[in-house]
Write a protein that holds these residues in place. Structure first.
Motif, PDB file in Angstrom:
ATOM      1  N   PRO A 167      41.704  45.186  52.657  1.00  0.00           N
ATOM      2  CA  PRO A 167      40.866  44.747  51.541  1.00  0.00           C
ATOM      3  C   PRO A 167      41.593  44.812  50.205  1.00  0.00           C
ATOM      4  O   PRO A 167      42.212  45.819  49.861  1.00  0.00           O
ATOM      5  CB  PRO A 167      39.689  45.723  51.587  1.00  0.00           C
ATOM      6  N   VAL A 168      41.509  43.699  49.479  1.00  0.00           N
ATOM      7  CA  VAL A 168      42.115  43.598  48.150  1.00  0.00           C
ATOM      8  C   VAL A 168      41.018  43.183  47.175  1.00  0.00           C
ATOM      9  O   VAL A 168      40.390  42.129  47.358  1.00  0.00           O
ATOM     10  CB  VAL A 168      43.259  42.562  48.117  1.00  0.00           C
ATOM     11  N   SER A 169      40.770  44.003  46.169  1.00  0.00           N
ATOM     12  CA  SER A 169      39.735  43.715  45.183  1.00  0.00           C
ATOM     13  C   SER A 169      40.378  43.256  43.883  1.00  0.00           C
ATOM     14  O   SER A 169      41.388  43.828  43.451  1.00  0.00           O
ATOM     15  CB  SER A 169      38.884  44.960  44.905  1.00  0.00           C
ATOM     16  N   LEU A 170      39.787  42.240  43.267  1.00  0.00           N
ATOM     17  CA  LEU A 170      40.231  41.783  41.951  1.00  0.00           C
ATOM     18  C   LEU A 170      39.205  42.231  40.930  1.00  0.00           C
ATOM     19  O   LEU A 170      38.023  41.876  41.024  1.00  0.00           O
ATOM     20  CB  LEU A 170      40.379  40.267  41.922  1.00  0.00           C
ATOM     21  N   PHE A 171      39.651  43.021  39.957  1.00  0.00           N
ATOM     22  CA  PHE A 171      38.744  43.533  38.934  1.00  0.00           C
ATOM     23  C   PHE A 171      38.876  42.699  37.666  1.00  0.00           C
ATOM     24  O   PHE A 171      39.836  42.825  36.912  1.00  0.00           O
ATOM     25  CB  PHE A 171      39.063  44.998  38.621  1.00  0.00           C
ATOM     26  N   THR A 172      37.882  41.843  37.458  1.00  0.00           N
ATOM     27  CA  THR A 172      37.811  41.104  36.196  1.00  0.00           C
ATOM     28  C   THR A 172      36.880  41.813  35.226  1.00  0.00           C
ATOM     29  O   THR A 172      36.781  41.428  34.070  1.00  0.00           O
ATOM     30  CB  THR A 172      37.266  39.685  36.438  1.00  0.00           C
ATOM     31  N   LEU A 173      36.182  42.847  35.710  1.00  0.00           N
ATOM     32  CA  LEU A 173      35.237  43.551  34.855  1.00  0.00           C
ATOM     33  C   LEU A 173      35.921  44.746  34.192  1.00  0.00           C
ATOM     34  O   LEU A 173      36.858  45.324  34.725  1.00  0.00           O
ATOM     35  CB  LEU A 173      34.010  43.988  35.655  1.00  0.00           C
ATOM     36  N   ARG A 219      44.379  32.088  40.104  1.00  0.00           N
ATOM     37  CA  ARG A 219      45.780  32.315  40.505  1.00  0.00           C
ATOM     38  C   ARG A 219      45.938  33.668  41.192  1.00  0.00           C
ATOM     39  O   ARG A 219      46.664  33.805  42.180  1.00  0.00           O
ATOM     40  CB  ARG A 219      46.703  32.258  39.281  1.00  0.00           C
ATOM     41  N   ALA A 220      45.270  34.684  40.638  1.00  0.00           N
ATOM     42  CA  ALA A 220      45.378  36.032  41.205  1.00  0.00           C
ATOM     43  C   ALA A 220      44.795  36.092  42.605  1.00  0.00           C
ATOM     44  O   ALA A 220      45.348  36.739  43.501  1.00  0.00           O
ATOM     45  CB  ALA A 220      44.674  37.032  40.288  1.00  0.00           C
ATOM     46  N   VAL A 221      43.657  35.415  42.835  1.00  0.00           N
ATOM     47  CA  VAL A 221      43.059  35.376  44.171  1.00  0.00           C
ATOM     48  C   VAL A 221      44.035  34.762  45.156  1.00  0.00           C
ATOM     49  O   VAL A 221      44.237  35.273  46.272  1.00  0.00           O
ATOM     50  CB  VAL A 221      41.735  34.577  44.153  1.00  0.00           C
ATOM     51  N   GLU A 222      44.670  33.665  44.763  1.00  0.00           N
ATOM     52  CA  GLU A 222      45.625  32.991  45.645  1.00  0.00           C
ATOM     53  C   GLU A 222      46.867  33.844  45.883  1.00  0.00           C
ATOM     54  O   GLU A 222      47.318  34.007  47.024  1.00  0.00           O
ATOM     55  CB  GLU A 222      46.019  31.645  45.040  1.00  0.00           C
ATOM     56  N   LYS A 223      47.420  34.415  44.810  1.00  0.00           N
ATOM     57  CA  LYS A 223      48.689  35.141  44.912  1.00  0.00           C
ATOM     58  C   LYS A 223      48.576  36.416  45.739  1.00  0.00           C
ATOM     59  O   LYS A 223      49.436  36.719  46.572  1.00  0.00           O
ATOM     60  CB  LYS A 223      49.198  35.482  43.515  1.00  0.00           C
ATOM     61  N   TYR A 224      47.491  37.161  45.523  1.00  0.00           N
ATOM     62  CA  TYR A 224      47.369  38.471  46.167  1.00  0.00           C
ATOM     63  C   TYR A 224      46.386  38.473  47.339  1.00  0.00           C
ATOM     64  O   TYR A 224      46.075  39.531  47.866  1.00  0.00           O
ATOM     65  CB  TYR A 224      46.971  39.526  45.131  1.00  0.00           C
ATOM     66  N   ARG A 225      45.922  37.290  47.735  1.00  0.00           N
ATOM     67  CA  ARG A 225      45.016  37.151  48.882  1.00  0.00           C
ATOM     68  C   ARG A 225      43.812  38.087  48.712  1.00  0.00           C
ATOM     69  O   ARG A 225      43.491  38.907  49.586  1.00  0.00           O
ATOM     70  CB  ARG A 225      45.741  37.428  50.193  1.00  0.00           C
ATOM     71  N   VAL A 226      43.152  37.946  47.596  1.00  0.00           N
ATOM     72  CA  VAL A 226      42.016  38.793  47.256  1.00  0.00           C
ATOM     73  C   VAL A 226      40.873  38.539  48.233  1.00  0.00           C
ATOM     74  O   VAL A 226      40.537  37.389  48.537  1.00  0.00           O
ATOM     75  CB  VAL A 226      41.560  38.521  45.808  1.00  0.00           C
ATOM     76  N   THR A 227      40.247  39.621  48.715  1.00  0.00           N
ATOM     77  CA  THR A 227      39.137  39.507  49.653  1.00  0.00           C
ATOM     78  C   THR A 227      37.781  39.776  49.000  1.00  0.00           C
ATOM     79  O   THR A 227      36.748  39.327  49.498  1.00  0.00           O
ATOM     80  CB  THR A 227      39.310  40.488  50.828  1.00  0.00           C
ATOM     81  N   TYR A 228      37.786  40.524  47.892  1.00  0.00           N
ATOM     82  CA  TYR A 228      36.507  40.932  47.286  1.00  0.00           C
ATOM     83  C   TYR A 228      36.605  40.923  45.769  1.00  0.00           C
ATOM     84  O   TYR A 228      37.637  41.296  45.194  1.00  0.00           O
ATOM     85  CB  TYR A 228      36.128  42.341  47.752  1.00  0.00           C
ATOM     86  N   MET A 229      35.529  40.480  45.120  1.00  0.00           N
ATOM     87  CA  MET A 229      35.445  40.548  43.658  1.00  0.00           C
ATOM     88  C   MET A 229      34.043  40.967  43.242  1.00  0.00           C
ATOM     89  O   MET A 229      33.064  40.369  43.695  1.00  0.00           O
ATOM     90  CB  MET A 229      35.743  39.183  43.014  1.00  0.00           C
TER      91      MET A 229
END
Length: 509
Positions: free
Chosen positions: A245-251, A285-295
């Motif tokens: 699991p890879v989370s992207l934190f935009t918050l 771009r970040a979702v694509e680059k790091y294969r983000v699974t959750y946001m």
């Protein structure tokens, strides 16, 4: 209807409602919490859960934090060393920060970076209260927050430190001195014996009006939140071999949502991709680059993903789940999103800073299909729906003000006993000021049965009329009043507005 006995009370197993007490009980399995008598900081609890579900080899190879701007990766092993090193450095250089002193607060005014989680966990491991604020807040806002919490130390950067009082000892996260504090070679345990009832964090909340308030959340509040997320994990509708699991934190990490979601992610050993500033295309771009699974996201971001042509330029196939909060998400938007991203599920939730960010949430495919709902009452929590006119508790399918009680509820507002007494009653009920209802199956609905209505305060000399206001966002009715009613805590008294609307009277508020 089938019923069951729980704590000597009859509770409807479908709605969680007890006809005797008029209380809604959580339908989630009870989540065990550490004994309250056990000294335990959020840091110690979260990292112990991390160690229980990962190996040293995994921690050495798994990125804990990734800074999108610089590409810097911090492994879990490195993160744990930095937390321990910073805690020990602070302990030696600032002996007054020891938990035995009690109540020492650190003000944090930093943009999102890989250093901020280290600061949070290190401070809380020492029993120091973390009070993070918006780094782009105005000088007056920051001054007021500092005056409110009276910190003994501050953490800032070269760009934000100017907003702080010159007399306040300040450590700059972009200085060589701070980086050296992350590289101590001392061994040993950095954890202090911290009572769970001690304040862990002071987060800022002003609702929609009024002066900012400091919400005191205890270690116990946050431990209870994290325990639930660790015990009751979301399960996708069609299980398949899942990537790490890879989370992207935009918050922002200073907000309650970002604060507890950070702790949750570390507890579960996830990889966090951090962005200092939000930009929609950079996020893609970040979702694509790091294969983000959750946001974790807000409704406007879901709308943007549905409507934006930019999204077609990027590979978003790694996404599996969006956790949406902050406002109700409309059924049409969810259906449009599902049509465009059939492999991504959306869960909704509802919470307040005063409840450590959590009151209801969705778990599992069946619950995500309840488009008009924000989920079921969280584990270990109780709720009442109170009639705005009579203050009497209501049964399922009736709208009223939501009151909540349980281990998530704040200690109170710092330095504001009047606002605390207005919001928390003697039995531990938090009066949210929000209108909703629970249906017969235990789902709360923030907007059920309501039509959009605008209450407008005209500026002096304004000739604004209902005809000029009504078309905006399908507002069905407009009322002009002298002032918006609010509590001493700064919350809009929605029940007074509802009373006004239901009475159809002309009395001025």
């Amino acid at each position: 209807m089938a019923e069951e006995m729980n704590h000597s009370r009859w509770i409807d197993p479908k709605s969680g409602f007890c006809p005797q007490t008029k209380i809604f009980h959580s339908l989630r399995p009870p989540v065990p919490l550490p004994p309250l008598s056990q000294p335990l900081s959020l840091s110690q609890y979260a990292l112990s859960l991390l160690n229980s579900c990962t190996t040293q080899e995994t921690q050495a190879t798994t990125p804990a934090l990734i800074d999108y701007s610089s590409g810097l990766h911090v492994s879990y092993s490195h993160l744990l060393r930095q937390i321990r090193s910073l805690a020990l450095s602070l302990k030696y250089q600032f002996p007054s920060l020891s938990s035995s002193k009690g109540g020492t607060t650190a003000f944090v005014l930093c943009p999102t970076s890989v250093h901020v989680p280290v600061v949070y966990f290190a401070l809380m491991s020492l029993g120091v209260v973390v009070s993070p604020a918006n780094p782009v807040g105005s000088d007056s806002e920051v001054t007021n927050q500092v005056r409110l919490v009276r910190p003994a130390i501050a953490f800032a950067t070269s760009s934000t430190a100017r907003k702080l009082p010159p007399s306040l000892p300040t450590i700059l996260l972009d200085s060589p001195e701070f980086l050296s504090m992350l590289d101590r070679v001392d061994s040993g345990d950095s954890f202090e014996p911290v009572p769970q009832t001690d304040t862990a964090a002071i987060l800022y909340s002003s609702g929609t009006t009024g002066r900012v308030k400091g919400v005191a959340l205890t270690h116990r509040n946050l431990i209870a939140i994290i325990a639930g997320y660790h015990e009751l994990k979301y399960e996708p509708s069609e299980p398949e071999p899942e990537p790490h699991p890879v989370s992207l934190f935009t918050l922002p990490l200073f907000h309650v949502f970002g604060f507890f979601m950070l702790a949750r992610a570390v507890t579960l050993g996830e990889t966090l991709v951090l962005m200092e500033r939000f930009d929609f295309e950079t996020m893609l771009r970040a979702v694509e680059k790091y294969r983000v699974t959750y946001m974790p996201v807000s409704p406007p971001l879901v709308v943007a993903l549905v409507n934006s042509e930019l999204a077609k330029k990027y590979d978003l196939s790694s996404l599996r789940l969006l956790g949406c909060g902050g406002a109700p998400l409309g059924e049409e938007t969810i259906k449009s999103f599902n049509a465009k991203y059939p492999n991504v599920e959306i869960t909704q939730g509802y919470g307040l800073t005063e409840s450590a960010g959590s009151v209801t949430r969705m778990i599992g495919d069946e619950e995500t299909k309840r488009y008009a709902s924000v989920g079921r009452l969280a584990e270990n929590m109780e709720a009442m729906i109170v009639d705005p006119d009579t203050s009497n508790p209501l049964p399922p399918n009736q709208r009223g003000e939501l009151w909540i009680r349980g281990p998530f509820i704040m200690k109170g507002y710092v330095g504001n006993e009047k606002a605390t007494a207005e919001t928390l009653d003697s039995e531990g009920w938090l009066k949210t000021g929000d209108l909703c209802m629970f249906d017969s199956e235990g789902y709360p609905d923030e907007v059920a049965g309501q039509l959009p209505m605008a209450y407008v305060v005209r500026k002096p000399g304004s000739n604004l009329t209902e005809a000029q206001v009504a078309p905006y966002k399908k507002v069905r009715r407009v009322a002009f009043i002298n002032a918006i009613p609010k509590s001493p805590a700064g919350k809009i008294l929605r029940r007074e507005l509802v009373n006004h609307a239901l009475s159809k009277g002309s009395a001025k508020l």
